[in-house]
Design an enzyme around this catalytic site. Structure first.
Site, PDB file in Angstrom:
ATOM      1  N   LEU A 147     -12.306   0.860  -3.390  1.00  0.00           N
ATOM      2  CA  LEU A 147     -12.282  -0.231  -4.379  1.00  0.00           C
ATOM      3  C   LEU A 147     -12.065   0.301  -5.789  1.00  0.00           C
ATOM      4  O   LEU A 147     -12.289  -0.397  -6.770  1.00  0.00           O
ATOM      5  CB  LEU A 147     -13.597  -1.035  -4.323  1.00  0.00           C
ATOM      6  CG  LEU A 147     -13.971  -1.575  -2.940  1.00  0.00           C
ATOM      7  CD1 LEU A 147     -15.220  -2.439  -3.028  1.00  0.00           C
ATOM      8  CD2 LEU A 147     -12.831  -2.394  -2.363  1.00  0.00           C
ATOM      9  N   SER A 148     -11.669   1.568  -5.857  1.00  0.00           N
ATOM     10  CA  SER A 148     -11.299   2.182  -7.131  1.00  0.00           C
ATOM     11  C   SER A 148     -12.435   2.306  -8.129  1.00  0.00           C
ATOM     12  O   SER A 148     -12.298   1.946  -9.302  1.00  0.00           O
ATOM     13  CB  SER A 148     -10.169   1.377  -7.762  1.00  0.00           C
ATOM     14  OG  SER A 148      -9.038   2.131  -7.727  1.00  0.00           O
ATOM     15  N   SER A 149     -13.542   2.809  -7.651  1.00  0.00           N
ATOM     16  CA  SER A 149     -14.644   3.060  -8.586  1.00  0.00           C
ATOM     17  C   SER A 149     -14.227   4.125  -9.602  1.00  0.00           C
ATOM     18  O   SER A 149     -14.700   4.120 -10.742  1.00  0.00           O
ATOM     19  CB  SER A 149     -15.904   3.494  -7.835  1.00  0.00           C
ATOM     20  OG  SER A 149     -15.649   4.655  -7.083  1.00  0.00           O
ATOM     21  N   SER A 150     -13.305   5.016  -9.222  1.00  0.00           N
ATOM     22  CA  SER A 150     -12.899   6.055 -10.181  1.00  0.00           C
ATOM     23  C   SER A 150     -12.056   5.459 -11.300  1.00  0.00           C
ATOM     24  O   SER A 150     -12.209   5.829 -12.462  1.00  0.00           O
ATOM     25  CB  SER A 150     -12.169   7.197  -9.482  1.00  0.00           C
ATOM     26  OG  SER A 150     -10.951   6.760  -8.949  1.00  0.00           O
ATOM     27  N   ASP A 169      -4.137   1.076  -9.629  1.00  0.00           N
ATOM     28  CA  ASP A 169      -5.565   0.858  -9.873  1.00  0.00           C
ATOM     29  C   ASP A 169      -5.849   0.648 -11.354  1.00  0.00           C
ATOM     30  O   ASP A 169      -6.655  -0.199 -11.738  1.00  0.00           O
ATOM     31  CB  ASP A 169      -6.382   2.068  -9.376  1.00  0.00           C
ATOM     32  CG  ASP A 169      -6.152   2.338  -7.902  1.00  0.00           C
ATOM     33  OD1 ASP A 169      -5.569   1.478  -7.223  1.00  0.00           O
ATOM     34  OD2 ASP A 169      -6.548   3.420  -7.432  1.00  0.00           O
ATOM     35  N   ALA A 188     -15.226   3.533  -1.124  1.00  0.00           N
ATOM     36  CA  ALA A 188     -14.912   2.383  -0.267  1.00  0.00           C
ATOM     37  C   ALA A 188     -13.478   1.897  -0.487  1.00  0.00           C
ATOM     38  O   ALA A 188     -13.067   0.892   0.070  1.00  0.00           O
ATOM     39  CB  ALA A 188     -15.891   1.247  -0.527  1.00  0.00           C
ATOM     40  N   THR A 221       2.930   2.007  -2.123  1.00  0.00           N
ATOM     41  CA  THR A 221       4.245   1.690  -2.695  1.00  0.00           C
ATOM     42  C   THR A 221       4.293   2.027  -4.187  1.00  0.00           C
ATOM     43  O   THR A 221       5.373   2.222  -4.734  1.00  0.00           O
ATOM     44  CB  THR A 221       4.571   0.190  -2.517  1.00  0.00           C
ATOM     45  OG1 THR A 221       3.382  -0.543  -2.819  1.00  0.00           O
ATOM     46  CG2 THR A 221       5.016  -0.130  -1.115  1.00  0.00           C
ATOM     47  N   GLU A 254       0.839  -1.208   0.000  1.00  0.00           N
ATOM     48  CA  GLU A 254       0.000   0.000   0.000  1.00  0.00           C
ATOM     49  C   GLU A 254       0.873   1.258   0.000  1.00  0.00           C
ATOM     50  O   GLU A 254       1.829   1.350   0.779  1.00  0.00           O
ATOM     51  CB  GLU A 254      -0.887  -0.041   1.238  1.00  0.00           C
ATOM     52  CG  GLU A 254      -2.305   0.361   0.991  1.00  0.00           C
ATOM     53  CD  GLU A 254      -3.033  -0.510  -0.023  1.00  0.00           C
ATOM     54  OE1 GLU A 254      -2.997  -0.167  -1.226  1.00  0.00           O
ATOM     55  OE2 GLU A 254      -3.651  -1.492   0.382  1.00  0.00           O
TER      56      GLU A 254
HETATM   57  C1  GLA Z   1      -5.073   4.758  -4.221  1.00  0.00           C
HETATM   58  C2  GLA Z   1      -4.249   5.159  -5.431  1.00  0.00           C
HETATM   59  C3  GLA Z   1      -3.234   4.074  -5.789  1.00  0.00           C
HETATM   60  C4  GLA Z   1      -2.411   3.653  -4.567  1.00  0.00           C
HETATM   61  C5  GLA Z   1      -3.313   3.381  -3.382  1.00  0.00           C
HETATM   62  C6  GLA Z   1      -2.522   3.148  -2.118  1.00  0.00           C
HETATM   63  O1  GLA Z   1      -5.866   3.657  -4.526  1.00  0.00           O
HETATM   64  O2  GLA Z   1      -5.079   5.417  -6.517  1.00  0.00           O
HETATM   65  O3  GLA Z   1      -2.407   4.511  -6.836  1.00  0.00           O
HETATM   66  O4  GLA Z   1      -1.422   4.593  -4.285  1.00  0.00           O
HETATM   67  O5  GLA Z   1      -4.219   4.433  -3.132  1.00  0.00           O
HETATM   68  O6  GLA Z   1      -1.762   1.983  -2.224  1.00  0.00           O
END
Ligand code: GLA
Length: 382
Positions: free
Chosen positions: A122-125, A169, A120, A34, A32
């Site tokens: 989970l990378s909805s964007s 992501d 949340a 990183t 995380e």
């Molecule tokens: C978000 C960012 C990612 C990553 C994480 C943390 O999801 O979009 O690029 O840096 O945080 O690991």
């Protein structure tokens, strides 16, 4: 069914036969913060998605309907200025990348809807930006390679959403495969994939339902702090290009100039990065207990050194370890809210969910939410 819903809505708003594209959310098993330090990450796409119905238009107008927020935007594809709509800017940020790169595209019509919980972690964007990049590449046959699409989606986040995110992501969204997780080297962009073999285990996400407004500001600050630490360390060790190249010994030697804050943040990144590679081997070779321990160490580092956790995440990550059959737990993603990622034996989650809900309710007077996940394909045409 979601697909039927977007198709029906598409037919209501537009004409023609759209293509259906499905874009996933993601988890990160470990590694995380990183990615923007040139380090390693271990993500996978999951069974929560955004579905798009898209087809090219005869004009240069882009017309998008966001079903879930009952909103729409319309703009000329050649116009690259910001919109007032937050979700709209993720889309316009992507189409603008095509225009800026002189790649010929036209207007298009699109309806989208999904079940990735926003905020949340989970990378909805990324599901939105990568889904649109993939869709535009497909309908206008621009023939861009997948890494180019990933970078366009990342740039859209930087310029239009003002979050200086790494590449994890977008990679997870576009490159993932069903039943597999990846180890990505964010410097070389080399990656390897491994089957999820831990048949008797499941991944449970527990959503704090907390969305801190400060998250994106703090995220950008962490990135700056990492860059500052690199600059100080480079004065002594000129070969260092990013925290990826730094050792704990180097941090020790530069302790005085770094000061406590930067030294502690850099220490977390170096330790976490070291954890990821060996954690990949742990999972690959079925050393689940060892993997679980690394998850716990990761959470402690994020909480105590990198300072991106919050009391709700800490409560969930710590309390869940009290149950039999739980191997590890940690906060996931950028932090300051969102989900914990939990690795547990199949069959124990029912009890965990019931019991931890009560405890969370009693402590925070709020309801957590639970998602049992499977590993899925990256963005694809259905
Ligand atoms: C978000 C960012 C990612 C990553 C994480 C943390 O999801 O979009 O690029 O840096 O945080 O690991």
């Amino acid at each position: 069914m979601m697909i039927d819903n977007v198709l029906t809505a598409y037919k209501k708003h537009f004409t023609g036969n759209p293509v259906i594209i499905r874009s996933p959310g993601r988890v990160n098993l470990i590694g995380e913060h990183t990615d923007y330090n040139d380090g390693y990450v271990m993500p996978a796409a999951i069974n929560y998605f955004t579905w798009f119905a898209v087809s090219p238009a005869d004009t240069d107008q882009v017309r998008i309907v966001a079903m879930d927020v009952d909103d729409h935007i319309e703009y000329d594809v050649n116009d690259i200025s910001n919109l007032s709509s937050a979700w709209g800017n993720y889309i316009k940020g992507v189409t603008s990348q095509f225009i800026i790169s002189n790649i010929k595209i036209g207007g298009f019509n699109c309806v989208f809807s999904g079940n990735i919980p926003p905020g949340a972690g989970l990378s909805s964007s990324a599901a939105l930006t990568c889904g649109i990049a993939f869709a535009v590449n497909h309908i206008f046959e621009t023939g861009l390679e997948t890494w180019k699409l990933a970078k366009m989606a990342q740039t859209a986040e930087h310029r239009y959403a003002k979050v200086n995110c790494g590449i994890m992501d977008q990679f997870a969204n576009l490159f993932s495969e069903k039943g597999r997780f990846s180890l990505l080297d964010c410097r070389s962009l080399d990656y390897k994939k491994e089957n999820w073999q831990a048949e008797g285990l499941e991944i449970l996400l527990i959503d704090t339902k907390i969305k801190h407004a400060l998250a994106s500001t703090e995220y950008n600050i962490r990135k700056q702090q990492c860059e500052m630490a690199v600059n100080f360390i480079r004065d002594v060790f000129p070969e260092v290009r990013s925290l990826r190249d730094v050792t704990l010994d180097m941090i020790g030697q530069c302790g005085q100039v770094l000061g406590e804050t930067l030294a502690t943040k850099a220490t977390y990144i170096v330790e976490e990065n070291n954890r990821v590679e060996s954690a990949f081997d742990d999972l690959k070779n079925g050393r689940i207990a060892a993997f679980g321990e690394k998850m716990v160490e990761s959470h402690s580092g994020l909480r105590d050194k990198y300072n991106v956790s919050c009391k709700e995440l800490d409560f969930l990550a710590e309390t869940v370890l009290e149950y039999e059959g739980v191997y590890g737990a940690r906060m996931m993603g950028a932090g300051f809210g969102g989900c914990t990622l939990n690795l547990l034996e199949k069959g124990v989650s029912e009890h965990v969910i019931e019991d931890i809900s009560d405890k969370y309710r009693n402590t925070f007077d709020a309801e957590p939410e639970f998602y049992t996940i499977s590993l899925e394909n990256g963005t694809c045409i259905l």
